[in-house]
Design an enzyme around this catalytic site. Structure first.
Site, PDB file in Angstrom:
ATOM      1  N   GLU A 266       9.903  15.940  15.235  1.00  0.00           N
ATOM      2  CA  GLU A 266      10.234  15.922  13.814  1.00  0.00           C
ATOM      3  C   GLU A 266       9.393  16.989  13.117  1.00  0.00           C
ATOM      4  O   GLU A 266       8.170  16.893  13.065  1.00  0.00           O
ATOM      5  CB  GLU A 266       9.888  14.532  13.281  1.00  0.00           C
ATOM      6  CG  GLU A 266      10.458  14.243  11.948  1.00  0.00           C
ATOM      7  CD  GLU A 266      10.064  12.858  11.464  1.00  0.00           C
ATOM      8  OE1 GLU A 266       8.913  12.437  11.666  1.00  0.00           O
ATOM      9  OE2 GLU A 266      10.921  12.205  10.854  1.00  0.00           O
TER      10      GLU A 266
ATOM     11  N   GLU B 281      10.383   1.532  10.096  1.00  0.00           N
ATOM     12  CA  GLU B 281      11.328   2.630   9.849  1.00  0.00           C
ATOM     13  C   GLU B 281      10.567   3.915  10.129  1.00  0.00           C
ATOM     14  O   GLU B 281       9.670   4.290   9.356  1.00  0.00           O
ATOM     15  CB  GLU B 281      11.793   2.608   8.380  1.00  0.00           C
ATOM     16  CG  GLU B 281      12.590   1.386   7.997  1.00  0.00           C
ATOM     17  CD  GLU B 281      13.953   1.336   8.647  1.00  0.00           C
ATOM     18  OE1 GLU B 281      14.459   2.392   9.065  1.00  0.00           O
ATOM     19  OE2 GLU B 281      14.506   0.237   8.767  1.00  0.00           O
TER      20      GLU B 281
ATOM     21  N   LYS C  83       0.848  -1.197   0.000  1.00  0.00           N
ATOM     22  CA  LYS C  83       0.000   0.000   0.000  1.00  0.00           C
ATOM     23  C   LYS C  83       0.882   1.244   0.000  1.00  0.00           C
ATOM     24  O   LYS C  83       1.524   1.563   0.988  1.00  0.00           O
ATOM     25  CB  LYS C  83      -0.907   0.059   1.230  1.00  0.00           C
ATOM     26  CG  LYS C  83      -1.946   1.171   1.070  1.00  0.00           C
ATOM     27  CD  LYS C  83      -2.603   1.564   2.374  1.00  0.00           C
ATOM     28  CE  LYS C  83      -1.964   2.731   3.053  1.00  0.00           C
ATOM     29  NZ  LYS C  83      -1.908   3.970   2.269  1.00  0.00           N
TER      30      LYS C  83
ATOM     31  N   CYS D 161      13.260  11.447   6.724  1.00  0.00           N
ATOM     32  CA  CYS D 161      13.480  10.851   8.045  1.00  0.00           C
ATOM     33  C   CYS D 161      14.892  11.157   8.530  1.00  0.00           C
ATOM     34  O   CYS D 161      15.125  11.312   9.712  1.00  0.00           O
ATOM     35  CB  CYS D 161      13.242   9.356   7.988  1.00  0.00           C
ATOM     36  SG  CYS D 161      14.256   8.535   6.757  1.00  0.00           S
TER      37      CYS D 161
HETATM   38  P1  NAD Z   1       2.314   8.228   7.911  1.00  0.00           P
HETATM   39  O1  NAD Z   1       2.685   7.457   9.111  1.00  0.00           O
HETATM   40  O2  NAD Z   1       1.255   9.248   8.019  1.00  0.00           O
HETATM   41  O3  NAD Z   1       1.825   7.237   6.736  1.00  0.00           O
HETATM   42  C1  NAD Z   1       2.645   6.206   6.234  1.00  0.00           C
HETATM   43  C2  NAD Z   1       1.776   5.141   5.593  1.00  0.00           C
HETATM   44  O4  NAD Z   1       0.970   4.520   6.591  1.00  0.00           O
HETATM   45  C3  NAD Z   1       0.801   5.665   4.538  1.00  0.00           C
HETATM   46  O5  NAD Z   1       0.735   4.736   3.479  1.00  0.00           O
HETATM   47  C4  NAD Z   1      -0.509   5.724   5.303  1.00  0.00           C
HETATM   48  O6  NAD Z   1      -1.650   5.639   4.477  1.00  0.00           O
HETATM   49  C5  NAD Z   1      -0.393   4.493   6.180  1.00  0.00           C
HETATM   50  N1  NAD Z   1      -1.220   4.480   7.384  1.00  0.00           N
HETATM   51  C6  NAD Z   1      -1.759   5.542   8.051  1.00  0.00           C
HETATM   52  N2  NAD Z   1      -2.455   5.101   9.124  1.00  0.00           N
HETATM   53  C7  NAD Z   1      -2.345   3.751   9.137  1.00  0.00           C
HETATM   54  C8  NAD Z   1      -2.822   2.724  10.010  1.00  0.00           C
HETATM   55  N3  NAD Z   1      -3.544   2.999  11.089  1.00  0.00           N
HETATM   56  N4  NAD Z   1      -2.494   1.448   9.738  1.00  0.00           N
HETATM   57  C9  NAD Z   1      -1.729   1.141   8.668  1.00  0.00           C
HETATM   58  N5  NAD Z   1      -1.258   2.054   7.790  1.00  0.00           N
HETATM   59  C10 NAD Z   1      -1.558   3.345   8.030  1.00  0.00           C
HETATM   60  O7  NAD Z   1       3.683   8.833   7.374  1.00  0.00           O
HETATM   61  P2  NAD Z   1       3.895   9.844   6.166  1.00  0.00           P
HETATM   62  O8  NAD Z   1       3.362  11.184   6.601  1.00  0.00           O
HETATM   63  O9  NAD Z   1       3.401   9.238   4.896  1.00  0.00           O
HETATM   64  O10 NAD Z   1       5.502   9.876   6.083  1.00  0.00           O
HETATM   65  C11 NAD Z   1       6.282  10.699   6.867  1.00  0.00           C
HETATM   66  C12 NAD Z   1       6.866   9.936   8.041  1.00  0.00           C
HETATM   67  O11 NAD Z   1       7.616   8.823   7.561  1.00  0.00           O
HETATM   68  C13 NAD Z   1       7.847  10.744   8.843  1.00  0.00           C
HETATM   69  O12 NAD Z   1       7.625  10.577  10.220  1.00  0.00           O
HETATM   70  C14 NAD Z   1       9.210  10.161   8.455  1.00  0.00           C
HETATM   71  O13 NAD Z   1      10.216  10.321   9.404  1.00  0.00           O
HETATM   72  C15 NAD Z   1       8.877   8.753   8.227  1.00  0.00           C
HETATM   73  N6  NAD Z   1       9.892   8.132   7.363  1.00  0.00           N
HETATM   74  C16 NAD Z   1      10.812   7.281   7.928  1.00  0.00           C
HETATM   75  C17 NAD Z   1      11.823   6.710   7.151  1.00  0.00           C
HETATM   76  C18 NAD Z   1      12.829   5.769   7.741  1.00  0.00           C
HETATM   77  O14 NAD Z   1      13.434   5.016   6.986  1.00  0.00           O
HETATM   78  N7  NAD Z   1      13.063   5.752   9.044  1.00  0.00           N
HETATM   79  C19 NAD Z   1      11.877   6.993   5.794  1.00  0.00           C
HETATM   80  C20 NAD Z   1      10.934   7.864   5.254  1.00  0.00           C
HETATM   81  C21 NAD Z   1       9.926   8.412   6.058  1.00  0.00           C
END
Ligand code: NAD
Length: 512
Positions: free
Chosen positions: A402, A268, A193, A302
């Site tokens: 963050e 991650e 997804k 991130c």
């Molecule tokens: P997010 O957590 O809002 O969403 C990530 C994904 O999870 C999306 O596909 C979203 O639809 C899905 N999602 C949302 N609620 C869910 C649930 N209850 N159950 C399952 N899936 C669900 O994150 P974002 O805003 O898309 O991305 C930004 C975040 O990602 C930042 O915090 C960033 O630090 C992190 N990030 C981490 C890394 C790493 O490798 N550590 C890399 C890139 C981004």
């Protein structure tokens, strides 16, 4: 005082006349949603419609999990030789190279990132597929030939099973490529997804996988939101593992959701990554890396180097140089090849970035550059100025949370003990950096800081071979390298006796 380098609207011909139509990939077939619902994505830089996507619900996740389960249980993919799986992964890599420009354009249009950066990311993603192919061929367990002359122990590594792959919007194609080829190399089948903000390039990847002859059901893609799509992918008992990249908040929700069925989880998550600058540092390199660290991907990263901890003797010089260099970074139309920083993902997110800066200023920090939205002539989307905030204290939200925007917090230290304490005074532990010409300072730092990755005299270098992941609330598990493959493998112990040497447990007298 020099103005910021703003790149106005400059590539109107590259905007799409028609939106990209994205559908689910389930059991090898492209499908609309059962109820016909769709959602749309507009370009955060230009405001134009980029993608119209099928909006998944329970029915689509249900069908996708069933297909992945069948593809795993009926054995075609997990039982295929590593050589055959590697050949397919290599074909995907070649097709990614072939489609690089098309993928990069959609990545830029949906995310707002600069086209030059998107091109580099797609190239890097193809490399990950090639590296994973090498792991598929070299995957092996262990043998124990020292348990006694009548015993042989073998440790098998087997695929975990059906894996839910959930990805964020900030590096959509790169992050799915940090997970999917490794899961496939291990022999797992998957339901993927992408973020609702950036679905298109994962769908293109699905097209390329079909062309590369990934068998039906091995990779299924369901488009939609966390609720209900992501949530069902984390609770269904036919799913064996969830690999997630995203926010720490959603990561915690996933740990709670998976606890009912005790799935394997790899996470991650976020970071608040510090770079410590000692007085003997090569400041030309350090300052450039600080600007790169905080401006890259508009800070929506991130690994954003969002806090620097500078020795108090050089703090004013470093701040002045970072301010001056930040003015030289070309911000604006992401479709212009010169642009290095593009748009912010959404208006709500831009407001959140701004609220962090305003709160820090209210608490006494000093905004030395930026601190407001940026207007780019000719573009309807949202941009945020490179922002440098000095006098930040470690108890401020700007130092701890963050921000996910081009906002740098500057803290100061007096000695190494204080620097390390400031680094480790954080809920996150993704990455950390040190700048010093003294190897002892660097090595001591690398050992004492709580982080999954440490960079010494560099920032954000990454390689397919080098594992990546966080400690503390930055995540669980590792991606990339051999460790990235191990996440998708279970270990099975097989103990074999040679000959009839086992002494009976029940004494019947017949062996007397
Ligand atoms: P997010 O957590 O809002 O969403 C990530 C994904 O999870 C999306 O596909 C979203 O639809 C899905 N999602 C949302 N609620 C869910 C649930 N209850 N159950 C399952 N899936 C669900 O994150 P974002 O805003 O898309 O991305 C930004 C975040 O990602 C930042 O915090 C960033 O630090 C992190 N990030 C981490 C890394 C790493 O490798 N550590 C890399 C890139 C981004």
């Amino acid at each position: 005082m020099t103005e910021l380098k703003v790149i106005s609207a400059s590539a109107p011909g590259a905007l799409p006349a028609e939106p990209f139509m994205a559908r689910h990939l389930i059991d090898g077939m492209w499908r609309d949603s059962a109820d016909g619902q769709v959602f749309e994505r507009h370009s955060p830089a230009h405001g134009v419609l980029v993608t119209r996507a099928a909006l998944g619900g329970e029915a689509e996740v249900e069908a996708a999990i069933a297909a992945a389960r069948r593809a795993f249980d009926e054995g075609g993919w997990p039982e295929m030789s590593g050589k055959e799986r590697a050949a397919i992964l290599l074909r995907v890599a070649d097709l990614i190279d072939r489609e690089r420009e098309r993928i990069a354009l959609l990545e830029t249009l949906e995310s707002g990132k600069p086209i030059s950066q998107a091109m580099a990311e797609i190239e890097g993603a193809a490399d990950l597929w090639r590296y994973a192919a090498s792991l598929a061929r070299t995957l092996h367990g262990d043998s124990h030939n020292s348990l006694g002359s009548d015993l042989l122990g073998v440790v098998l590594k087997e695929p975990v099973g059906v894996v839910s792959v959930i990805t964020p919007w900030n590096f959509p194609f790169l992050i799915v490529s940090q997970k999917l080829p490794f899961a496939l190399a291990a022999g797992c089948t998957t339901v993927v997804k992408p973020s609702e903000l950036t679905p298109a390039t994962t769908v293109i990847l699905g097209e390329l996988m079909a062309e590369a002859r990934v068998p039906p059901g091995v990779v299924n893609i369901v488009l939609g939101y966390g609720q209900p799509v992501g949530a069902k992918m984390t609770t269904d008992d036919r799913v064996d593992m969830v690999t997630f990249t995203g926010s720490t908040g959603v990561g915690k929700a996933i740990v709670a959701a998976t606890s009912g069925t005790l799935k394997k989880v790899s996470l991650e998550l976020g970071g608040k990554n510090p770079q410590v600058i000692f007085p003997d540092a090569d400041l030309d390199s350090a300052v450039d890396a600080v600007v790169f660290g905080v401006c890259f991907n508009a800070g929506e990263c991130c690994n954003s180097g969002s806090r620097i901890i500078v020795h108090e003797d050089i703090a004013e010089e470093v701040i002045a140089r970072v301010v001056a260099l930040s003015r030289e970074v070309p911000f604006g139309d992401p479709l212009n090849p010169e642009t290095q920083v593009g748009a912010i993902i959404s208006r709500e997110h831009q407001a959140k970035i701004d609220s962090y800066v305003k709160a820090a200023a209210d608490e006494g920090a000093e905004v030395r550059l930026g601190g407001a939205a940026l207007r780019v002539p000719g573009l309807a989307g949202q941009f945020y100025q490179p922002t440098i905030v000095a006098g930040v204290r470690s108890d401020m939200a700007l130092a701890r949370e963050e921000v996910f925007g081009p906002v740098l917090s500057v803290l100061t230290f007096r000695d190494e003990v204080e620097a390390i304490a400031l680094v480790n005074d954080a809920a996150y532990g993704l990455s950390a950096g040190v700048w010093s010409e003294n190897v002892h300072t660097c090595l001591s730092f690398a050992r004492k800081v709580q982080a999954g990755t440490v960079w010494t005299n560099t920032w954000m270098d990454g390689f397919a071979e080098m594992p990546f992941g966080g400690v503390k609330q930055s995540g669980l598990g590792r991606e990339l390298g051999r460790y990235g493959l191990d996440e998708f493998l279970e270990v099975k112990t097989v103990t074999m006796r040679i000959g009839r040497t086992r002494a009976p447990w029940v004494n019947t007298g017949s062996h007397a």
